[in-house]
Design a protein around this motif. Sequence first.
Motif, PDB file in Angstrom:
ATOM      1  N   ILE A  52       0.244  43.118  57.109  1.00  0.00           N
ATOM      2  CA  ILE A  52       0.941  44.378  56.817  1.00  0.00           C
ATOM      3  C   ILE A  52       2.362  44.267  57.354  1.00  0.00           C
ATOM      4  O   ILE A  52       2.582  44.107  58.559  1.00  0.00           O
ATOM      5  CB  ILE A  52       0.199  45.570  57.452  1.00  0.00           C
ATOM      6  N   PHE A  64       7.857  40.411  63.379  1.00  0.00           N
ATOM      7  CA  PHE A  64       7.271  41.014  62.191  1.00  0.00           C
ATOM      8  C   PHE A  64       7.005  39.912  61.177  1.00  0.00           C
ATOM      9  O   PHE A  64       7.675  38.865  61.196  1.00  0.00           O
ATOM     10  CB  PHE A  64       8.206  42.085  61.631  1.00  0.00           C
ATOM     11  N   ARG A  67      -7.626  46.387  73.378  1.00  0.00           N
ATOM     12  CA  ARG A  67      -7.159  45.840  72.100  1.00  0.00           C
ATOM     13  C   ARG A  67      -6.032  44.843  72.318  1.00  0.00           C
ATOM     14  O   ARG A  67      -6.017  43.754  71.772  1.00  0.00           O
ATOM     15  CB  ARG A  67      -6.664  46.975  71.189  1.00  0.00           C
ATOM     16  N   ASP A  77       0.308  44.182  66.331  1.00  0.00           N
ATOM     17  CA  ASP A  77      -0.370  45.307  65.672  1.00  0.00           C
ATOM     18  C   ASP A  77      -1.236  44.822  64.510  1.00  0.00           C
ATOM     19  O   ASP A  77      -2.319  45.362  64.265  1.00  0.00           O
ATOM     20  CB  ASP A  77       0.654  46.327  65.167  1.00  0.00           C
ATOM     21  N   PHE A 100      -7.184  35.064  54.017  1.00  0.00           N
ATOM     22  CA  PHE A 100      -6.818  35.010  52.604  1.00  0.00           C
ATOM     23  C   PHE A 100      -5.764  33.939  52.364  1.00  0.00           C
ATOM     24  O   PHE A 100      -4.963  33.614  53.241  1.00  0.00           O
ATOM     25  CB  PHE A 100      -6.243  36.351  52.149  1.00  0.00           C
ATOM     26  N   LEU A 103      -9.197  48.472  65.662  1.00  0.00           N
ATOM     27  CA  LEU A 103      -8.953  49.910  65.501  1.00  0.00           C
ATOM     28  C   LEU A 103     -10.194  50.621  65.019  1.00  0.00           C
ATOM     29  O   LEU A 103     -10.353  51.817  65.222  1.00  0.00           O
ATOM     30  CB  LEU A 103      -7.842  50.152  64.476  1.00  0.00           C
ATOM     31  N   PHE A 124     -12.081  37.710  57.644  1.00  0.00           N
ATOM     32  CA  PHE A 124     -11.588  37.133  56.396  1.00  0.00           C
ATOM     33  C   PHE A 124     -10.203  36.511  56.574  1.00  0.00           C
ATOM     34  O   PHE A 124      -9.354  37.066  57.256  1.00  0.00           O
ATOM     35  CB  PHE A 124     -11.512  38.226  55.323  1.00  0.00           C
ATOM     36  N   HIS A 155      -1.966  38.334  53.427  1.00  0.00           N
ATOM     37  CA  HIS A 155      -2.208  39.778  53.468  1.00  0.00           C
ATOM     38  C   HIS A 155      -1.971  40.382  54.839  1.00  0.00           C
ATOM     39  O   HIS A 155      -2.812  41.100  55.370  1.00  0.00           O
ATOM     40  CB  HIS A 155      -3.633  40.108  53.002  1.00  0.00           C
ATOM     41  N   GLU A 207      -4.415  43.475  65.864  1.00  0.00           N
ATOM     42  CA  GLU A 207      -5.289  44.506  66.433  1.00  0.00           C
ATOM     43  C   GLU A 207      -6.098  45.274  65.392  1.00  0.00           C
ATOM     44  O   GLU A 207      -7.037  46.000  65.743  1.00  0.00           O
ATOM     45  CB  GLU A 207      -4.458  45.513  67.239  1.00  0.00           C
ATOM     46  N   ILE A 208      -5.740  45.134  64.110  1.00  0.00           N
ATOM     47  CA  ILE A 208      -6.349  46.000  63.079  1.00  0.00           C
ATOM     48  C   ILE A 208      -7.877  46.085  63.140  1.00  0.00           C
ATOM     49  O   ILE A 208      -8.429  47.188  63.176  1.00  0.00           O
ATOM     50  CB  ILE A 208      -5.876  45.596  61.668  1.00  0.00           C
ATOM     51  N   ASP A 259       4.793  46.276  57.746  1.00  0.00           N
ATOM     52  CA  ASP A 259       5.351  47.312  58.617  1.00  0.00           C
ATOM     53  C   ASP A 259       4.904  47.174  60.063  1.00  0.00           C
ATOM     54  O   ASP A 259       5.414  47.876  60.927  1.00  0.00           O
ATOM     55  CB  ASP A 259       4.929  48.702  58.120  1.00  0.00           C
ATOM     56  N   LEU A 260       3.916  46.313  60.286  1.00  0.00           N
ATOM     57  CA  LEU A 260       3.379  46.198  61.636  1.00  0.00           C
ATOM     58  C   LEU A 260       3.794  44.878  62.273  1.00  0.00           C
ATOM     59  O   LEU A 260       3.926  43.859  61.594  1.00  0.00           O
ATOM     60  CB  LEU A 260       1.848  46.282  61.603  1.00  0.00           C
ATOM     61  N   SER A 261       3.949  44.892  63.583  1.00  0.00           N
ATOM     62  CA  SER A 261       4.276  43.675  64.314  1.00  0.00           C
ATOM     63  C   SER A 261       3.063  42.741  64.290  1.00  0.00           C
ATOM     64  O   SER A 261       1.960  43.133  63.931  1.00  0.00           O
ATOM     65  CB  SER A 261       4.626  44.015  65.760  1.00  0.00           C
ATOM     66  N   ARG A 265      -6.177  37.482  63.467  1.00  0.00           N
ATOM     67  CA  ARG A 265      -6.733  38.774  63.051  1.00  0.00           C
ATOM     68  C   ARG A 265      -8.215  38.624  62.678  1.00  0.00           C
ATOM     69  O   ARG A 265      -9.030  39.493  62.977  1.00  0.00           O
ATOM     70  CB  ARG A 265      -5.947  39.318  61.859  1.00  0.00           C
ATOM     71  N   ALA A 266      -8.544  37.484  62.020  1.00  0.00           N
ATOM     72  CA  ALA A 266      -9.934  37.292  61.593  1.00  0.00           C
ATOM     73  C   ALA A 266     -10.866  37.074  62.780  1.00  0.00           C
ATOM     74  O   ALA A 266     -12.039  37.421  62.726  1.00  0.00           O
ATOM     75  CB  ALA A 266     -10.025  36.125  60.624  1.00  0.00           C
TER      76      ALA A 266
END
Lengths: 414, 220
Positions: free
Chosen positions: B95, B138, B118, B102, B89, B109, B87, B93, B105-106, B97-99, B154-155
Amino acid sequence: MLTNYLKLAWKVLLRHPFYTFITLFGISLTLTVLMVLTSFLDHLLGPHYPETNRDRSLYIQMMTQTDTAGTTQMKGPMSFRFLTDYVKSLQTPERVSISSVMNSSNAYVGSQKIKLNTKFTDADFWRVMAFDFLEGKPYNEQNIAAGDQVAVISDDFKKEYFGSASEPVVGKTIEIENVHYKVMGVVRGSPVTRFFTHAKVYFPYTAPKSNYQNTGFRGNYIAIVLAKDQSDFKAIQDEFYDRVSRIPVPQYEGGTKYDVLKVMNETYADNFLGTIMEGPGLRAVFLSIVGFIVFMLLGLPAINLVNVNVSRILERASEIGVRKAFGAPVRTLLWQFIIENLFITFIGGGIALVLTVVIIQLINHSGWIAYADLTINLTVFLVSVGVCFVFGILSGVLPALRMSKLKIVDALKG
Amino acid sequence: MIKLQHVEKVYRTSAIETLALNNINLDVQKGEFVSIMGPSGCGKSTLLNIIGLLDEPSRGVVEIGGRRVEKYRDRELAHLRNEKLGFIFQSFHLINDLSVLDNVEIPLLYRSSSARQRRALAQEALEKVGLSNRMKHFPKQLSGGQKQRVAIARAIVGKPEIILADEPTGNLDSAMGNEILSILQNLNKDGATIVMVTHDDAMAKKTHRLIRLFDGTQVL
Ligand SMILES: Nc1ncnc2c1ncn2[C@@H]1O[C@H](COP(=O)(O)OP(=O)(O)O)[C@@H](O)[C@H]1O
Ligand SMILES: [Mg+2]
């Protein structure tokens, strides 16, 4: 996975310093108070030096005589003779020791006065108790039968009286209230909170001024009954109470006629509670007060923690939405939050542990209680860790469950 | 690849009922690049969310990769989202707090993979969107276009067959928007099936097929 969660947990803590502070403060304060209190209770009631056999000991410390009209009551310890007749000869115990309550005395080094507590004991006292002899040995039945004027002294008294901790003093003479005694042994002292064993000087009960030959039931002696095993308690108590019930009443003592005689034969904790309060009703009150305090100590912070966590997790709705959108099952997210909460509670637990150790060391070294030997009891520590664990789970699961009910689209809207 | 039959979505709030989608029938083939257009509030996001298994239809059937999902439970849905869907957006969206790394990589996980795998896959995905030099940053340190490229990485990091993009260029200027579109086109050439919501006619023209919604109803 785990390292990822821990990494994130750490970042979350840093991002919300205020929440983190409140949470950590609550957890560590609660656990510290809890651990110090229990450690103190354990110091008072647990089986510690030299009363390491407390677990399998019964205490006969209190006799109550009530007169015919029920108006006069005499309470207190008993005569050496009474204990010899009715306790020493019991069949069921492994061993019985008779010793006096603490007496106060003075000794002089030159013109310097030393205040001291003394105790008259039998030879079995040294077998029922587990004193460390730093020097010499205890007096035995022969010393007692011969009426030897001997004494066992504590290491503190040795230093006060002889001025040196290292030089041997066995065979030397001490003078107390104009009587000379030969020192037979030096023991590591017992804390003042252990009043069945604490003293600076111990004499055989046949030494002068012990009053062991007094007739009558009242006196200043108590008995400690060592059972082979806790399971024998009932039999010992039955045997003893049976004997006491056979004592013919009414009896006369000190010019009073009394016809009810009661002698308690109890475990250390019961005896201790009985000394500070009387009656089964009061004991229930005491226990409920303790229960209430523990609840306040544990329950309130737990509720507070859950609240803080709910708002903390709800703030992260969008993160939860994202994780779900990319394939996180609800269960995995629950674990994430549980781990985060366990992380913070265990940090709090760690702080509490350090604080407790510091406080206990301060108490032990302050000289506030002579020979204080407070320790962090393993059970207490494990219970505290368990409490931490439950805190962590509760405060993580409840909000996370609420969160997981949220639909992804709604979560993403934040 | 994606099949919707008689899909209807009704939102009930205390006062009113909104029919956000009305009898939608849709069939997207493997390898297609489809765009969805329509005025604001006509149900585009609702449609895309239903395709992406982020929301459930009130009525009708959804099939993803030949699997009907209406009886699926949380774990199975999560698995499907993780395996098949990526997805993107409009509002990224990420996060905070994550680099960058990271964040990318979501999706990995939630499947079995080692930390090293990963990392390698996330780096590869970031290279594809031209951001391999920003891995340790970040989200707050990135521009809008960079954020959206992280979101694309990420998608695609889990190599899903379907990419769903809800106005991916809506918050970006046109140069940036074109860059994002060409990334999507390249992914499509490599075999990904893409459904994209857009307001931009020029962009829609570059896709294989256009679906128009009006007031919850499919008009084209
Ligand atoms: N969670 C919701 N609750 C109630 N109504 C909603 C909700 N989400 C969307 N809607 C309504 O559904 C319709 C379609 O919304 P949406 O799919 O977001 O439109 P678009 O993406 O085309 O702008 C709108 O009228 C909107 O107000
Ligand atoms: Mg929309």
